[in-house]
Structures are given as C-alpha cells and as structure tokens.
Motif scaffolding. Structure first.
Motif, PDB file in Angstrom:
ATOM      1  N   ALA A   1       0.977  -1.261  -0.438  1.00 17.26           N
ATOM      2  CA  ALA A   1       0.265   0.264  -0.193  1.00 17.26           C
ATOM      3  C   ALA A   1       0.517   1.067  -0.190  1.00 17.26           C
ATOM      4  O   ALA A   1       0.407   2.372  -0.444  1.00 17.26           O
ATOM      5  N   GLY A   2       1.763   1.294   0.747  1.00 17.16           N
ATOM      6  CA  GLY A   2       3.181   2.380   1.075  1.00 17.16           C
ATOM      7  C   GLY A   2       3.683   2.572  -0.698  1.00 17.16           C
ATOM      8  O   GLY A   2       4.398   3.848  -0.748  1.00 17.16           O
ATOM      9  N   THR A   3       3.695   1.508  -2.169  1.00 16.26           N
ATOM     10  CA  THR A   3       4.760   2.087  -2.835  1.00 16.26           C
ATOM     11  C   THR A   3       3.898   2.942  -3.683  1.00 16.26           C
ATOM     12  O   THR A   3       4.239   3.727  -4.288  1.00 16.26           O
ATOM     13  N   ALA A   4       2.402   2.851  -3.205  1.00 14.05           N
ATOM     14  CA  ALA A   4       1.775   3.811  -4.496  1.00 14.05           C
ATOM     15  C   ALA A   4       2.024   5.372  -4.034  1.00 14.05           C
ATOM     16  O   ALA A   4       2.262   6.627  -4.957  1.00 14.05           O
ATOM     17  N   GLY A   5       1.759   5.429  -2.837  1.00  9.52           N
ATOM     18  CA  GLY A   5       3.095   6.951  -1.690  1.00  9.52           C
ATOM     19  C   GLY A   5       4.173   7.069  -2.214  1.00  9.52           C
ATOM     20  O   GLY A   5       4.044   8.723  -1.594  1.00  9.52           O
ATOM     21  N   THR A   6       4.564   6.263  -2.650  1.00  5.46           N
ATOM     22  CA  THR A   6       6.076   6.444  -2.520  1.00  5.46           C
ATOM     23  C   THR A   6       7.217   5.911  -3.814  1.00  5.46           C
ATOM     24  O   THR A   6       7.681   6.354  -3.615  1.00  5.46           O
ATOM     25  N   ALA A   7       5.545   6.130  -4.274  1.00  2.00           N
ATOM     26  CA  ALA A   7       6.883   5.651  -6.218  1.00  2.00           C
ATOM     27  C   ALA A   7       7.260   6.642  -6.870  1.00  2.00           C
ATOM     28  O   ALA A   7       8.297   6.429  -7.270  1.00  2.00           O
ATOM     29  N   ALA A   8       6.414   8.016  -6.518  1.00  2.00           N
ATOM     30  CA  ALA A   8       7.395   8.989  -7.220  1.00  2.00           C
ATOM     31  C   ALA A   8       8.486   9.291  -6.554  1.00  2.00           C
ATOM     32  O   ALA A   8       9.315   9.871  -6.377  1.00  2.00           O
ATOM     33  N   GLY A   9       8.560   9.471  -5.004  1.00  2.00           N
ATOM     34  CA  GLY A   9       9.601   9.364  -4.419  1.00  2.00           C
ATOM     35  C   GLY A   9      10.900   8.658  -4.494  1.00  2.00           C
ATOM     36  O   GLY A   9      11.959   9.306  -4.540  1.00  2.00           O
ATOM     37  N   GLU A  10      10.617   7.243  -4.502  1.00  2.00           N
ATOM     38  CA  GLU A  10      11.402   6.446  -4.599  1.00  2.00           C
ATOM     39  C   GLU A  10      11.587   6.197  -6.461  1.00  2.00           C
ATOM     40  O   GLU A  10      12.847   5.927  -7.288  1.00  2.00           O
ATOM     41  N   ALA A  11      11.428   7.304  -7.421  1.00  2.00           N
ATOM     42  CA  ALA A  11      11.727   6.954  -8.968  1.00  2.00           C
ATOM     43  C   ALA A  11      13.286   7.688  -8.351  1.00  2.00           C
ATOM     44  O   ALA A  11      14.125   7.388  -9.629  1.00  2.00           O
ATOM     45  N   ALA A  12      13.570   8.800  -8.025  1.00  2.00           N
ATOM     46  CA  ALA A  12      14.661   9.373  -8.638  1.00  2.00           C
ATOM     47  C   ALA A  12      15.862   8.258  -7.944  1.00  2.00           C
ATOM     48  O   ALA A  12      17.070   8.637  -7.970  1.00  2.00           O
ATOM     49  N   THR A  13      15.606   7.570  -6.647  1.00  2.00           N
ATOM     50  CA  THR A  13      16.646   6.907  -6.414  1.00  2.00           C
ATOM     51  C   THR A  13      17.044   5.835  -6.567  1.00  2.00           C
ATOM     52  O   THR A  13      18.123   4.855  -6.108  1.00  2.00           O
ATOM     53  N   ARG A  14      15.536   4.959  -6.919  1.00  2.00           N
ATOM     54  CA  ARG A  14      15.922   3.818  -8.065  1.00  2.00           C
ATOM     55  C   ARG A  14      16.371   3.462  -8.436  1.00  2.00           C
ATOM     56  O   ARG A  14      16.380   4.659  -9.897  1.00  2.00           O
ATOM     57  N   PRO A  15      17.499   2.860  -9.510  1.00  2.00           N
ATOM     58  CA  PRO A  15      18.168   2.373 -10.124  1.00  2.00           C
ATOM     59  C   PRO A  15      16.895   2.090 -10.706  1.00  2.00           C
ATOM     60  O   PRO A  15      15.810   1.490 -11.334  1.00  2.00           O
ATOM     61  N   VAL A  16      18.027   2.762 -12.659  1.00  2.00           N
ATOM     62  CA  VAL A  16      16.566   2.577 -13.135  1.00  2.00           C
ATOM     63  C   VAL A  16      17.381   1.550 -14.488  1.00  2.00           C
ATOM     64  O   VAL A  16      18.467   0.516 -14.036  1.00  2.00           O
ATOM     65  N   GLY A  17      16.417   1.024 -15.923  1.00  2.00           N
ATOM     66  CA  GLY A  17      17.292  -0.343 -16.581  1.00  2.00           C
ATOM     67  C   GLY A  17      18.094  -0.159 -17.320  1.00  2.00           C
ATOM     68  O   GLY A  17      17.932  -0.271 -18.468  1.00  2.00           O
ATOM     69  N   ASP A  18      19.503   0.863 -17.271  1.00  2.00           N
ATOM     70  CA  ASP A  18      20.465   0.800 -17.905  1.00  2.00           C
ATOM     71  C   ASP A  18      21.507   0.720 -16.686  1.00  2.00           C
ATOM     72  O   ASP A  18      21.420   0.573 -15.468  1.00  2.00           O
ATOM     73  N   LEU A  19      23.219   0.929 -17.042  1.00  2.00           N
ATOM     74  CA  LEU A  19      24.022   1.032 -16.350  1.00  2.00           C
ATOM     75  C   LEU A  19      24.256   2.418 -15.484  1.00  2.00           C
ATOM     76  O   LEU A  19      25.470   3.312 -15.261  1.00  2.00           O
ATOM     77  N   GLY A  20      23.712   3.076 -16.722  1.00  2.00           N
ATOM     78  CA  GLY A  20      24.053   5.110 -16.956  1.00  2.00           C
ATOM     79  C   GLY A  20      25.134   5.235 -14.731  1.00  2.00           C
ATOM     80  O   GLY A  20      25.496   5.415 -14.513  1.00  2.00           O
ATOM     81  N   ARG A  21      23.523   4.546 -14.725  1.00  2.00           N
ATOM     82  CA  ARG A  21      23.945   5.272 -12.654  1.00  2.00           C
ATOM     83  C   ARG A  21      24.915   4.309 -12.280  1.00  2.00           C
ATOM     84  O   ARG A  21      25.077   4.833 -11.003  1.00  2.00           O
ATOM     85  N   LEU A  22      25.381   3.222 -12.781  1.00  2.00           N
ATOM     86  CA  LEU A  22      25.819   2.324 -11.944  1.00  2.00           C
ATOM     87  C   LEU A  22      27.537   3.541 -11.964  1.00  2.00           C
ATOM     88  O   LEU A  22      28.704   2.850 -11.639  1.00  2.00           O
ATOM     89  N   ARG A  23      27.917   3.796 -13.396  1.00  2.52           N
ATOM     90  CA  ARG A  23      29.117   4.574 -13.562  1.00  2.52           C
ATOM     91  C   ARG A  23      29.046   6.233 -12.279  1.00  2.52           C
ATOM     92  O   ARG A  23      30.081   6.186 -11.580  1.00  2.52           O
ATOM     93  N   ASP A  24      27.926   6.275 -12.436  1.00  5.89           N
ATOM     94  CA  ASP A  24      28.100   7.814 -11.524  1.00  5.89           C
ATOM     95  C   ASP A  24      28.345   7.146  -9.908  1.00  5.89           C
ATOM     96  O   ASP A  24      28.987   7.733  -9.153  1.00  5.89           O
ATOM     97  N   LEU A  25      27.657   5.892  -9.463  1.00  3.97           N
ATOM     98  CA  LEU A  25      28.241   5.466  -7.964  1.00  3.97           C
ATOM     99  C   LEU A  25      28.800   5.125  -7.987  1.00  3.97           C
ATOM    100  O   LEU A  25      29.636   5.531  -7.008  1.00  3.97           O
ATOM    101  N   VAL A  26      30.449   4.529  -8.684  1.00  4.97           N
ATOM    102  CA  VAL A  26      31.453   3.867  -9.033  1.00  4.97           C
ATOM    103  C   VAL A  26      32.253   5.028  -8.898  1.00  4.97           C
ATOM    104  O   VAL A  26      33.045   5.529  -7.543  1.00  4.97           O
ATOM    105  N   ALA A  27      31.739   6.222  -9.326  1.00  2.00           N
ATOM    106  CA  ALA A  27      32.091   7.085  -9.576  1.00  2.00           C
ATOM    107  C   ALA A  27      32.778   8.753  -8.659  1.00  2.00           C
ATOM    108  O   ALA A  27      33.853   8.388  -8.387  1.00  2.00           O
TER     109      ALA A  27
END
Length: 414
Positions: free
Chosen positions: A271-297
């Motif tokens: 139930a909490g997923t719907a309320g927090t989906a927008a906030g978590e979209a910025a922190t959960r990784p997307v379906g590519d490796l772009g953020r992985l480079r930023d994470l390691v860097a």
C-alpha cells in the motif's frame, strides 16, 4: 543458491564439534575415575551409568536432541524412583555432579531448540529429574539440596530461553531483510512493466493512426510495428510474472524458515508503494548501467574503478537494477568494514551461458574503523539474486581482501 553464509556455517560447525569433543573427553575421564572408585558396589555403578547417559544426551547431535533429552530425563527419574524405594545408599557418588551438569546442559539445549509443542513437557521432565536427585539418599537431603538445585535449573532455563529469543529475533530481522529486498525488486519490476505497457500503447496508437490516414503501409513496416508490440508485450509478461511471484513469496505466512511476515505486513508494504513511488523513482536504479558509472565514480574513499565489458549489450531492466544494487551494497560494506583498503575494483562482464557476472573486490585486511551493521545486507542481496535465478557468493580472497560476486542469468536485448 547463495554461498554467502557457507564459510561462517562451516566455522561454527567445526567449533561446535571441537567443544563437544573437549567436553566429552573431560566427562569420560571424570566418570571413568568415578567408576574405578566405586566399582565394588553395584548401585553406585548404576549412578555412574545414569551420569553417562545424561552426558551422552548433552552431546547428542541436533537430529537426536529431543529424543535424547526425553530419554535422559525419563531414565534419571525412574532411577531416582527405584533407588529411593529399593536401594539404601550409604555413600556419595562422584557421578551425581556429572549427571546434574549433563542434565542442565540438556535443559538449556532443549529449551533453546525444542519445538514449541514439546517445550513445556520436556522442561518439566528434565527439571523434575534434577530436583528429585537428592531423594536417592534421603528426604532430608532433598530438603537441603532442592533449593540450590532449583536455582541451577532456573539458570539453565534462562540460558535456553535467552538463546531461543536471540534466534527468533535474528530470524525476524532476516525475514524483514528478505521481504524488503523482494518488495524493492517488485517495485522495480512494476516500473519496468509500466514502461513496457506504455510502449505497447504508443505503438498501437501509431498503427491505428497509420490505418486511419489511408496511406498504404508496406508489409515490412507493419511487421516491424507488430513485432515491436509483440516484444514489448513479452517483456511485460516476463516482468509481471516475476513481480507476482515475488509478492506471493513475500506474503507467504506458512514459510518454514520465517521468510515472511504475513498478509498484514505485506499489505502495508504494497500500500505504501503507491504513495512513495514518485519519491523513490529518483533513488531506485533505472534499467540501464548509466547510474552504475555515477555510483562508482562517486566512491572516493578508497578509490573505486569500474570495468564494463564491451560485449554486455543492453541488459534486461531487472538485471541492470540488480547489478546496481549488488555494487551499491558491496561498496557500503567496504566503507564499513574495510577502511584500510587502498582500492576497490568493480567489474561487470559476460560469463558462460550468456549470464552476467558482477564482482566487487577490495584489498582491505579488515583493520580500521568498523561501523555498526545489521548483518542482513548480504542476506537481502542473496534473496534478490535468487529471485532472478542467479547466485551470490561473498567471502575472503586468497590473496587478501574481500569479494562479492553475483552471477545473474540474462540474455542481451536486441
């Protein structure tokens, strides 16, 4: 299947075997000396035998623990009943102390690990066996020694209950870590399903627009459009199937290993997923490796390097998100437990059979600061990797340092 805890389990098993051998050797020598001292009196030999059975039950393997405890308690009580009514003991016996010690260990082990439906009768039986021991000599001895023996029984019960509570608390924490990781992956899969369905809608609208425009469409163009819809639908169904399986496992209340909290806990989480989906979209990784480079860097203490194999291709979104999660948790553990590390190497490459191998290796020796840790981060990672049909291995490297290696089944997307 996860190899995360294999090394520690092996260490604990060896340690337990060594403790059993040491205690068994000491008890055997003690009882042998007692047998030599009282071998001329048959009733005294019986007492040595009772003590031997109690200590054997204390050393019994886990699969025989409950039966051995019932047997030792029943034999001790029956022996006390027979000796107090039919035998007149005139001397003390060194085996009594060993019998009491063995029974107290049996009490602690039984209360710690016994099933709930057998816990009370087993504790009553063993406690009564210890408290009745002085009756073998005289009722007066029972009056004198029952109170001290009662204290020792209470201590053994307390130790067993404490260990049982520690195990239960750890099981709940481990279940929470596994459930949270499953729900996090399910939320990721929900986003991927939404992405695929959006693609289907867009392509279907394009096909309808082309049909309404009256312009002739070549068979090749129509085939391309319908193939795109088919591919997006297949990927959506795959992600949906995985998401439903994860949510079903997370709310499974009958799991033998306590992997779930029940429907109530799951309902709150979903139930909490719907309320927090927008906030978590910025922190959960997307379906590519772009953020992985930023994470390691962004990991500069110690410096980390990233090696991406050129033949990776485009990974399925749930696999790419899991790669990001494995690297994120591993770098967090480096910062917590390997402050003396000089470098960290992160690598993502293709393995045999088209799988993806992600590894995080450091050269630290475990010295320096040690920050608090729940100890369940790797357990959550293992749950995520297992849900995708992969394997996770974590442990020390032969040349020094620590490594986390995950193998994820994934075919490159065209």
């Amino acid at each position: 299947m996860s190899d995360t805890g294999t090394g520690l389990d092996r260490v604990h098993s060896v340690g337990g075997c060594l403790m059993r051998i040491a205690y068994g050797g000491f008890a055997s020598l003690y009882l042998l000396a007692g047998l030599i001292a009282v071998h001329h009196e048959l009733p005294q030999i019986w007492l040595i035998a009772f003590a031997a059975v109690a200590n054997a039950a204390a050393l019994a393997p886990d699969r025989w623990r409950i039966r051995a405890a019932f047997g030792a308690g029943a034999l001790s009580l029956l022996g006390t009943l027979y000796i107090s009514t039919a035998v007149d003991l005139h001397h003390s016996n060194p085996g009594v102390a060993a019998e009491i010690g063995g029974l107290l260990i049996v009490i602690a082990r039984a209360v710690w690990k016994a099933p709930r439906d057998r816990l009370v009768p087993l504790a009553v039986l063993l406690g009564a066996a210890v408290l009745a021991l002085p009756l073998r000599w005289a009722p007066v001895a029972a009056l004198v020694f029952t109170a001290p023996l009662g204290i020792t029984v209470a201590v053994a019960l307390g130790v067993g209950l404490y260990l049982r509570a520690v195990d239960a608390r750890r099981a709940r924490s481990l279940a929470a870590a596994r459930r949270d990781e499953r729900l996090e992956l399910a939320r990721d899969l929900h986003d991927f399903v939404a992405h695929h369905v959006t693609g289907i809608v867009v392509q279907a609208q394009a096909a309808r627009f082309a049909a309404r425009s009256g312009a002739a469409q070549s068979p090749e163009r129509l085939d391309t459009m319908f193939a795109g819809i088919e591919k997006a639908g297949t990927e959506a169904l795959t992600s949906m199937r995985q998401m439903v399986g994860l949510l079903r496992d997370a709310q499974h209340t009958g799991a033998a290993d306590g992997e779930a909290f029940g429907a109530a806990g799951t309902t709150a989480g979903t139930a909490g997923t719907a309320g927090t989906a927008a906030g978590e979209a910025a922190t959960r990784p997307v379906g590519d490796l772009g953020r992985l480079r930023d994470l390691v860097a962004g990991f500069a203490d110690p410096p980390a390097t990233l090696a991406l194999a050129p033949d990776l291709g485009t990974l399925p979104p749930e696999v790419a998100a899991s790669v990001h999660r494995v690297v994120q948790e591993s770098l967090t553990n480096v910062r917590k437990h390997a402050a003396d590390a000089a470098s960290v190497r992160v690598a993502v490459a293709r393995a045999a059979g088209g799988s993806v191998e992600v590894s995080v290796r450091d050269d630290g020796q475990g010295r320096g600061r040690r920050l608090p840790s729940s100890g369940f981060g790797l357990a959550g990672l293992s749950e995520r990797v297992d849900a995708l049909g992969g394997r996770l291995r974590a442990g020390p490297r032969p040349e020094g340092g620590w490594e986390v290696v995950a193998l994820l089944p994934a075919a490159a997307k065209e």
